[in-house]
Write a protein that holds these residues in place. Structure first.
Motif, mmCIF file in Angstrom:
data_model
loop_
_atom_site.group_PDB
_atom_site.id
_atom_site.type_symbol
_atom_site.label_atom_id
_atom_site.label_comp_id
_atom_site.label_asym_id
_atom_site.label_seq_id
_atom_site.Cartn_x
_atom_site.Cartn_y
_atom_site.Cartn_z
ATOM 1 N N PHE A 1 -10.941 -12.593 0.449
ATOM 2 C CA PHE A 1 -11.629 -11.202 1.019
ATOM 3 C C PHE A 1 -13.023 -11.349 1.909
ATOM 4 N N PRO B 1 -12.212 3.062 -0.113
ATOM 5 C CA PRO B 1 -10.986 3.729 0.083
ATOM 6 C C PRO B 1 -10.014 2.762 0.379
ATOM 7 N N PHE B 2 -10.025 1.490 1.054
ATOM 8 C CA PHE B 2 -9.073 0.785 1.348
ATOM 9 C C PHE B 2 -8.534 0.429 -0.253
ATOM 10 N N VAL C 1 2.480 -0.593 1.531
ATOM 11 C CA VAL C 1 1.038 -0.679 1.265
ATOM 12 C C VAL C 1 0.491 -0.413 2.826
ATOM 13 N N MET D 1 -11.333 -9.700 -8.674
ATOM 14 C CA MET D 1 -10.885 -9.624 -7.215
ATOM 15 C C MET D 1 -11.207 -8.246 -6.603
ATOM 16 N N TYR E 1 -5.767 5.675 7.773
ATOM 17 C CA TYR E 1 -6.856 5.103 8.529
ATOM 18 C C TYR E 1 -6.690 5.626 10.059
ATOM 19 N N PHE F 1 -14.504 -7.763 -5.204
ATOM 20 C CA PHE F 1 -14.940 -8.316 -4.137
ATOM 21 C C PHE F 1 -14.265 -7.723 -2.818
ATOM 22 N N GLU F 2 -12.818 -7.240 -3.145
ATOM 23 C CA GLU F 2 -12.191 -6.616 -2.032
ATOM 24 C C GLU F 2 -13.027 -5.125 -1.624
ATOM 25 N N ILE G 1 -6.436 3.356 -2.002
ATOM 26 C CA ILE G 1 -5.348 3.468 -1.412
ATOM 27 C C ILE G 1 -4.219 2.419 -1.763
ATOM 28 N N ARG G 2 -4.763 0.996 -1.848
ATOM 29 C CA ARG G 2 -3.969 -0.096 -2.094
ATOM 30 C C ARG G 2 -3.290 -0.053 -3.520
ATOM 31 N N PHE H 1 -15.804 -6.005 0.664
ATOM 32 C CA PHE H 1 -15.683 -6.646 2.102
ATOM 33 C C PHE H 1 -14.659 -5.527 2.855
ATOM 34 N N LEU H 2 -13.825 -4.515 2.301
ATOM 35 C CA LEU H 2 -12.959 -3.907 3.106
ATOM 36 C C LEU H 2 -13.174 -2.454 2.737
ATOM 37 N N MET I 1 -1.368 -11.976 -2.137
ATOM 38 C CA MET I 1 -1.254 -11.905 -3.617
ATOM 39 C C MET I 1 -0.271 -11.781 -4.200
ATOM 40 N N VAL J 1 -0.924 3.123 -4.038
ATOM 41 C CA VAL J 1 0.422 2.938 -3.479
ATOM 42 C C VAL J 1 1.319 1.728 -4.144
ATOM 43 N N SER J 2 0.671 0.717 -4.625
ATOM 44 C CA SER J 2 1.207 -0.413 -4.884
ATOM 45 C C SER J 2 1.540 -0.272 -6.671
ATOM 46 N N ILE K 1 -2.054 -8.075 -8.109
ATOM 47 C CA ILE K 1 -2.942 -7.022 -7.275
ATOM 48 C C ILE K 1 -4.339 -6.432 -7.766
#
Lengths: 174, 160
Positions: free
Chosen positions: B91, A142-143, B148, A131, B156, A134-135, A146-147, A138-139, B115, A150-151, A126
């Motif tokens: 992505f 903030p996304f 998650v 990566m 959101y 990239f994330e 948070i990910r 595109f997203l 993932m 949390v993870s 993760i």
């Protein structure tokens, strides 16, 4: 911890059938078969571009990083710092999961604590830096934040739990 | 990818300077490992190529964008678990799905299971770590993906 060697028959049968399917598709001009094979070559080329460098790095890692180092940083008493280091190591991962596996198994064989190997495996899925870029692109950032928030703690917790579960099993067997 | 090669080249050069014998051993180990894993890797790629035909982008978008967001999360978790996509596809695809109206919650479930949970790579993982450990690990990944995705949904404002 590698299981006893047995020939993966299913795998070879599958590969054989796949090859046959592709060959027949080309002979009788079966479009779906051709599309599938196009994807296959695309992925193979993509992965194999990474492989020489990735395997060389893992090979070097296996030879140069010896038991003492692994035990000191990732061993039985490495505690929370061990998890953090495993996450840092995972962040720098540049190659696919199939190459991460032998590396993780090498760490374990050289005396890393199981829960730390698990954190490394989970985190390498993760939080790779390339990566992540990239994330976030595109997203949105903030996304990604948070990910991560949390993870990562959940990965550490689940690794500790699984580590304990496996230990109990071993004790029972022994 | 350039960085990967720079890194590998640098490490190889440093290793050669320090100890030629050890470097040779490292390269031999790398080659042996590669040969041993080759059939498995080809099998995985073959399976992915079949899967991608059965589940093309627009089908994925249709299911994930389901009106009922709970169903969307469910599909996302399942599709993410059985698929295996390289990051450079995942992505951009997610970006595309987002523009087609798929929620952040569903995308979090999709990307995280992609993932962390690998049904396709499971046979390979099992060879290195045994069945039990691999099962535990994949279940944990699935649960983490669910949590998650719920947290993303809360932040959101997409769930509750």
């Amino acid at each position: 911890m590698e299981q006893k060697k047995k020939k993966p028959v299913v795998l070879y049968v599958f590969l054989g059938l796949y090859l046959l399917f592709v060959a027949v598709s080309f002979i009788i001009n079966f479009e779906p078969g051709k599309t599938i094979f196009d994807h296959f070559t695309l992925f193979v080329v993509d992965m194999f571009k990474l492989f020489p460098a990735a395997f060389i790095l893992v090979g070097l890692f296996m030879v140069w990083v010896d038991r003492g180092v692994v035990e000191r940083y990732f061993g039985e008493y490495s505690g929370f710092r061990g998890h953090l280091l495993a996450i840092l190591l995972a962040c720098t991962t540049l190659y696919p999961f199939v190459v991460v596996l032998p590396m993780a198994s090498d760490l374990y064989k050289k005396g890393a604590k199981l829960e730390i190997v698990l954190t490394y495996l989970g985190a390498s899925a993760i939080c790779r830096i390339p990566m992540t870029i990239f994330e976030a692109t595109f997203l949105g950032i903030p996304f990604t934040i948070i990910r991560y928030a949390v993870s990562l703690p959940l990965i550490i917790v689940s690794s500790i739990v699984i580590g304990k579960l496996m230990k109990k099993k071993q004790a029972k067997m022994g | 990818m350039l960085y990967l090669y720079l890194l590998a080249g640098g490490a190889l050069a440093a290793s050669l300077l320090k100890d030629r014998n050890k470097t040779k051993k490292a390269l031999q180990a790398a080659w042996k490992m590669f040969i041993k894993m080759l059939p498995m890797i080809l099998g995985i790629v073959a399976a992915v190529s079949l899967l991608l035909y059965v589940l093309p982008d627009n089908v994925i978008a249709e299911y994930l964008g389901a009106e009922n967001s709970l169903a969307g999360i469910g599909f996302a978790l399942i599709i993410g678990s059985v698929s295996l996509l390289p990051g450079f596809i995942t992505f951009p695809l997610s970006g595309l799905l987002l523009r087609q109206g798929v929620s952040y919650t569903v995308l979090a479930a999709f990307t995280t299971t992609l993932m962390m949970v690998g049904i396709i790579t499971f046979p390979m993982e099992r060879r290195f770590f045994g069945t039990k450990l691999s099962v535990y690990r994949n279940i944990a990944g699935f649960v983490i993906a669910l949590l998650v995705s719920l947290c993303i949904g809360l932040v959101y404002g997409e769930v509750f």
